[in-house]
Design a protein around this motif. Structure first.
Motif, PDB file in Angstrom:
ATOM      1  N   ASP A   1     -14.516  45.689  11.846  1.00  0.00           N
ATOM      2  CA  ASP A   1     -14.350  46.795  12.787  1.00  0.00           C
ATOM      3  C   ASP A   1     -15.661  47.437  13.202  1.00  0.00           C
ATOM      4  OD1 ASP A   1     -11.673  46.710  13.247  1.00  0.00           O
ATOM      5  OD2 ASP A   1     -11.149  48.117  11.670  1.00  0.00           O
TER       6      ASP A   1
ATOM      7  N   ALA B   1     -17.174  53.784  12.543  1.00  0.00           N
ATOM      8  CA  ALA B   1     -15.855  53.878  13.169  1.00  0.00           C
ATOM      9  C   ALA B   1     -15.282  55.265  12.933  1.00  0.00           C
ATOM     10  CB  ALA B   1     -14.929  52.813  12.607  1.00  0.00           C
TER      11      ALA B   1
ATOM     12  N   ALA C   1     -11.813  57.019  12.508  1.00  0.00           N
ATOM     13  CA  ALA C   1     -10.408  56.712  12.230  1.00  0.00           C
ATOM     14  C   ALA C   1      -9.602  58.004  12.134  1.00  0.00           C
ATOM     15  CB  ALA C   1     -10.284  55.917  10.944  1.00  0.00           C
TER      16      ALA C   1
ATOM     17  N   GLN D   1      -3.686  55.829  12.097  1.00  0.00           N
ATOM     18  CA  GLN D   1      -3.771  54.383  12.353  1.00  0.00           C
ATOM     19  C   GLN D   1      -4.655  54.056  13.552  1.00  0.00           C
ATOM     20  OE1 GLN D   1      -2.728  52.110  10.330  1.00  0.00           O
ATOM     21  NE2 GLN D   1      -1.788  53.613   8.993  1.00  0.00           N
ATOM     22  N   TRP D   2      -5.223  55.042  14.182  1.00  0.00           N
ATOM     23  CA  TRP D   2      -6.038  54.847  15.383  1.00  0.00           C
ATOM     24  C   TRP D   2      -7.520  54.815  15.014  1.00  0.00           C
ATOM     25  CZ3 TRP D   2      -3.483  54.037  19.944  1.00  0.00           C
ATOM     26  CH2 TRP D   2      -2.123  54.369  19.969  1.00  0.00           C
ATOM     27  N   THR D   3      -8.243  53.854  15.561  1.00  0.00           N
ATOM     28  CA  THR D   3      -9.667  53.689  15.267  1.00  0.00           C
ATOM     29  C   THR D   3     -10.456  53.557  16.564  1.00  0.00           C
ATOM     30  OG1 THR D   3      -9.100  52.504  13.245  1.00  0.00           O
ATOM     31  CG2 THR D   3     -11.363  52.299  14.010  1.00  0.00           C
TER      32      THR D   3
ATOM     33  N   HIS E   1     -14.763  53.507  18.218  1.00  0.00           N
ATOM     34  CA  HIS E   1     -16.182  53.288  17.938  1.00  0.00           C
ATOM     35  C   HIS E   1     -16.991  54.103  18.942  1.00  0.00           C
ATOM     36  CE1 HIS E   1     -15.070  50.112  15.186  1.00  0.00           C
ATOM     37  NE2 HIS E   1     -14.206  49.720  16.105  1.00  0.00           N
TER      38      HIS E   1
ATOM     39  N   PHE F   1      -9.333  54.104  21.666  1.00  0.00           N
ATOM     40  CA  PHE F   1      -8.807  54.053  20.305  1.00  0.00           C
ATOM     41  C   PHE F   1      -7.848  52.882  20.199  1.00  0.00           C
ATOM     42  CE2 PHE F   1     -10.402  58.315  20.234  1.00  0.00           C
ATOM     43  CZ  PHE F   1     -10.672  58.575  18.913  1.00  0.00           C
ATOM     44  N   TYR F   2      -7.896  52.177  19.065  1.00  0.00           N
ATOM     45  CA  TYR F   2      -7.068  50.996  18.847  1.00  0.00           C
ATOM     46  C   TYR F   2      -6.187  51.207  17.628  1.00  0.00           C
ATOM     47  CZ  TYR F   2     -10.844  49.245  21.727  1.00  0.00           C
ATOM     48  OH  TYR F   2     -11.767  49.088  22.731  1.00  0.00           O
ATOM     49  N   ALA F   3      -4.917  50.800  17.745  1.00  0.00           N
ATOM     50  CA  ALA F   3      -3.988  50.834  16.611  1.00  0.00           C
ATOM     51  C   ALA F   3      -3.483  49.412  16.386  1.00  0.00           C
ATOM     52  CB  ALA F   3      -2.827  51.775  16.885  1.00  0.00           C
ATOM     53  N   TYR F   4      -3.754  48.879  15.197  1.00  0.00           N
ATOM     54  CA  TYR F   4      -3.330  47.529  14.839  1.00  0.00           C
ATOM     55  C   TYR F   4      -2.099  47.552  13.938  1.00  0.00           C
ATOM     56  CZ  TYR F   4      -8.063  46.516  16.415  1.00  0.00           C
ATOM     57  OH  TYR F   4      -9.207  46.438  17.161  1.00  0.00           O
TER      58      TYR F   4
ATOM     59  N   THR G   1      -1.823  44.969  19.664  1.00  0.00           N
ATOM     60  CA  THR G   1      -2.661  46.144  19.460  1.00  0.00           C
ATOM     61  C   THR G   1      -2.297  47.170  20.523  1.00  0.00           C
ATOM     62  OG1 THR G   1      -4.462  44.714  18.715  1.00  0.00           O
ATOM     63  CG2 THR G   1      -5.051  46.938  19.371  1.00  0.00           C
TER      64      THR G   1
END
Length: 194
Positions: free
Chosen positions: A31, A35, A37, A40-42, A44, A76-79, A163
């Motif tokens: 990642d 990062a 966080a 659950q959202w991340t 950069h 923001f990304y949630a996997y 995602t």
């Protein structure tokens, strides 16, 4: 003599194989450093700036990404959902809550390489903050599902992992000083057909 050649070959295989594997991992699965966080959202925040780490630069170059500048916005990304399970395209999820302070935001579903999913004919590929139906307190609920849902619906298609990408535009979140409300919608799995 043959033993020394054999040991040198083993060392060479370990060095080249280990280096290749670590570079692949860093560009495809890591990642990155610094990062941010939230649940659950991340995100950069340094992506697209001179402070970006070399792995993030390599990943952006490989994917052909054009990250937003720090003054423009933040993706923001949630996997995973709130239980830590990977997001699946064949499942139905509920995103409930609110978004952080921003002038405008978008939400779309993507595959693991961050390419947007094809929602199918006649379906919207993304949602944005100005089209969302909200409750009296300003909170919203978005259904992410391959099947049609009432009110706010983000369509998915296909099978496999996905995602969720929420991009905040004109937001102070990336330069957070502790004065910004850092709430993100919760991701709850409702059902799964896969």
């Amino acid at each position: 003599m043959l033993r020394n050649v054999f040991l040198a070959l083993i060392a060479l295989v370990i060095a080249v194989g280990g280096g290749t594997l670590s570079a692949w991992y860093a560009v495809n699965r890591f990642d990155g450093f610094n990062a941010l966080a939230i649940g659950q959202w991340t995100a950069h925040p340094d992506a697209g700036t001179p402070l970006s780490d070399p792995y993030a630069k390599a990943r952006a170059a490989r994917e052909g990404a054009f990250p937003l500048g720090s003054a423009e916005g933040l993706a923001f990304y949630a996997y995973n959902d709130d239980t830590g399970a990977a997001l699946d395209r064949q499942c139905t999820y509920s995103l409930s809550g609110n978004s952080p302070n921003s002038r405008f935001w978008t939400l779309y579903a993507a595959d693991r390489t961050l390419l947007p999913l094809d929602p199918g004919t006649g379906r919207l590929p993304a949602l944005h903050s100005r089209q969302i139906l909200r409750g009296e307190n300003g909170a919203f609920v978005v259904s992410v599902s391959p099947k049609a849902q009432p009110e706010n619906w983000l369509a998915t298609s296909g099978s496999g992992r996905m995602t969720l990408v929420m991009t905040l535009y004109d937001t102070p979140v990336g330069s957070n000083s502790g004065l910004v409300d850092m709430t993100f919608p919760a991701i709850t799995r409702i059902s799964c057909d896969g």
